[in-house]
Write an enzyme that holds these catalytic residues in place. Structure first.
Site, short mmCIF file in Angstrom:
data_model
loop_
_atom_site.label_atom_id
_atom_site.label_comp_id
_atom_site.label_asym_id
_atom_site.label_seq_id
_atom_site.Cartn_x
_atom_site.Cartn_y
_atom_site.Cartn_z
N VAL A 22 140.32 -66.56 37.56
CA VAL A 22 141.33 -67.19 36.70
C VAL A 22 142.23 -68.10 37.51
O VAL A 22 142.58 -69.21 37.08
CB VAL A 22 142.16 -66.12 35.96
N THR A 102 149.31 -53.85 46.36
CA THR A 102 149.29 -55.24 45.89
C THR A 102 150.14 -55.38 44.64
O THR A 102 150.92 -56.33 44.49
CB THR A 102 147.85 -55.70 45.62
N TYR A 155 145.28 -49.20 39.46
CA TYR A 155 145.41 -50.49 38.76
C TYR A 155 146.33 -50.35 37.55
O TYR A 155 147.30 -51.10 37.41
CB TYR A 155 144.04 -50.98 38.34
N THR A 185 138.78 -61.36 29.96
CA THR A 185 138.60 -62.80 30.08
C THR A 185 137.28 -63.08 30.78
O THR A 185 136.87 -62.33 31.67
CB THR A 185 139.77 -63.42 30.86
N ARG A 196 132.25 -56.46 35.98
CA ARG A 196 132.77 -56.61 34.62
C ARG A 196 131.60 -56.68 33.64
O ARG A 196 130.49 -57.04 34.01
CB ARG A 196 133.63 -57.86 34.51
#
Length: 345
Positions: A22, A102, A155, A185, A196
């Site tokens: 992205v 992160t 996550y 996405t 994914r």
């Protein structure tokens, strides 16, 4: 009521995770609009090939850096987009501690950068903050159903903590922070092995391998084409005043995984692949569909590319990539609706 855009001149923009799937599309769209872009990426999941076409652009600069460490930018910054985190379960579970850091330490560092320069900040959050939802479709005022100690928690909970940081600093008046909750996405530049669902099924079909369906395949997802998502991210950053609330960005058209697999096979008629069913991963959500009423009202945003248009383009890109043919999209690609690509024979 939709706010007004506050853009009246070119901006200096930091995109963390800008070499990712992205992020690279976002960098292109911002450059096309005349902005200066500093792309920051540690290349853990980003790829140099995604930003190579931009390297000679006079308004583009690339910094290899992990946002878990403080980032020093010596020039004024107007906007900071934080897209820096692995987003697919196999990738973020490979190093769960780094994923959590992160999301928490990295987001804090970028918020500190935004505060220093008085820059607006956009956090790329996720539909995973809703967990395996008990509400359908998911509205932003739903608090979620998340396993805070499970294998996806690095996550899911990391993104929830990042949202908390953003809104704490927003409420205190320290940072003009905005939060986008991104739903599934897809599109060109997804990594073939990222785990994914769309990349898995497309790559398996192109290679003639069995298509792996987890569970019974009746779980649902809603798929947003990357150009639509980028438009939404930019709209959320540019809207004035700050909505002050998280905003779902995704395509509300819902498909079962079985339906997606059949679409993939129909678009790759030469494939000899068959469906195979494996156990469902721990904490995998059963239904996922965004309520985008808030984005429609505040941003005048809605997706324009249906899966029937975006999926052929994505398959064509994967087919070219797997055969070693390098393909790139023009800098303005994220600005225009997608149209079906001609599939290779």
């Amino acid at each position: 009521m939709r706010g007004k855009s506050r853009i009246n001149n070119n901006k200096s923009i930091v995109v963390a995770g800008g070499a990712g799937f992205v992020g690279s599309h976002l960098c292109e769209a911002l450059l096309f609009r005349g902005h200066r872009v500093v792309c920051v990426d540690n290349f853990l999941t980003g790829a140099m090939i995604n930003v190579e076409p931009l390297e000679n652009h006079p308004n583009f600069r690339l910094i290899e850096h992990d946002i878990c460490d403080l980032l020093e930018i010596t020039e004024p910054v107007d906007f900071v987009y934080n897209l820096a985190c692995a987003a697919s379960p196999p990738r973020y579970q490979a190093d769960p501690v780094h994923t959590m850091m992160t999301n928490v330490a990295g987001t804090k560092n970028l918020l500190q950068l935004a505060e220093h320069y008085g820059a607006s900040f956009l956090q790329a959050s996720t539909s995973e903050v809703y967990g395996d939802p008990e509400e359908h479709p998911q509205r932003e005022d739903y608090w979620g159903h998340v396993n805070c100690t499970g294998p996806r928690a690095c996550y899911d909970e990391g993104k929830r903590a990042a949202e908390a940081l953003c809104f704490d600093l927003y409420r205190s008046g320290q940072v003009d922070a905005r939060v986008a909750r991104i739903f599934n996405t897809y599109g060109p530049r997804m990594q073939p092995e990222d785990g994914r669902i769309i990349s898995n099924l497309v790559v398996q079909a192109l290679r003639g391998l069995p298509l792996t369906i987890y569970g019974n395949g009746e779980q649902t997802r809603s798929f947003c084409y990357v150009s639509d998502l980028v438009r939404g991210l930019i709209a959320l950053m540019e809207v004035n005043p700050n909505p002050g609330v998280p905003v779902n960005l995704g395509n509300p058209h819902e498909f079962t995984i079985n339906e997606l697999a059949e679409m993939v096979l129909a678009l790759i008629p030469a494939s000899s692949s068959k469906l195979v069913y494996e156990p469902l991963p721990t904490d995998d959500p059963q239904r996922r569909k965004p309520d985008i009423s808030r984005a429609e009202e505040l941003l005048d945003w809605r997706p324009s590319v249906p899966l029937a248009e975006g999926l052929p383009q994505t398959i064509a890109w994967f087919a070219a990539t797997l055969t070693g043919v390098t393909t790139t999209m023009p800098a303005h690609a994220a600005e225009a609706p997608a149209r079906p690509a001609q599939l290779p024979l």
